[in-house]
Enzyme design. Sequence first.
Site, short mmCIF file in Angstrom:
data_model
loop_
_atom_site.label_atom_id
_atom_site.label_comp_id
_atom_site.label_asym_id
_atom_site.label_seq_id
_atom_site.Cartn_x
_atom_site.Cartn_y
_atom_site.Cartn_z
N ASN A 46 0.86 -1.07 -0.06
CA ASN A 46 -0.08 0.15 0.04
C ASN A 46 1.04 1.31 0.01
OD1 ASN A 46 -2.72 -1.13 0.11
ND2 ASN A 46 -2.11 -1.95 2.06
N SER A 51 5.44 13.86 -0.22
CA SER A 51 6.21 14.72 -0.79
C SER A 51 7.66 14.30 -1.31
CB SER A 51 6.33 16.35 -0.27
OG SER A 51 6.48 16.18 1.08
N SER A 52 8.55 15.31 -1.61
CA SER A 52 10.08 15.02 -2.28
C SER A 52 11.04 15.02 -1.31
CB SER A 52 10.12 15.51 -3.53
OG SER A 52 9.06 15.13 -4.40
N GLU A 108 10.50 13.32 -9.01
CA GLU A 108 9.92 12.44 -9.88
C GLU A 108 9.43 13.29 -11.21
OE1 GLU A 108 7.40 14.24 -7.00
OE2 GLU A 108 8.58 12.61 -6.60
#
Length: 164
Positions: A46, A51-52, A108
């Site tokens: 799952n 965020s990055s 990404e």
Amino acid sequence: MMKTSAIHSPFEAPNTISLVAGTGDSNNPLNAFDMSLLKSGIGNLNLIRISSIMPPKADIIPLPKIPQGSLVPTAYGYQISEIKGETVAAGISVAIPKDKELCGLIMEYECVGGKKECEDTVRNMAKEGFEMRGWEIDEIISIASEHTVENIGCAFAAAALWYK
């Protein structure tokens, strides 16, 4: 005067990160996406989209064996297309700071186009993110996938965070 205390998160920050990528093709978008997850090795987890930000001092490792159904913090990008013959790509990069007390950046990117273009773009995004912060990069690690659509296709790339 009111005393302040540190705020503690109920969640422990992950201390590993694994870059994965995969592609899929099916008769519908969801199954194409699911196939790309399976091929990347994280299809039975799952994913919790994050965020990055890579936690400070996290180790980049090959994907560990994570119990099926686990809730896994993941930064990811994907591109789905229903145009037969079209090439799609997705990439992920991790920029690691020279100062190991700082967090790293995960970027990404997805596009209609090829793997090289996608990976070059996502690496440049990581460089720009560090420049905006005034930080020095020690290393950038990246991965990308590319898929030419047969029915409905998906390219997927992710950074899965986990625990030692």
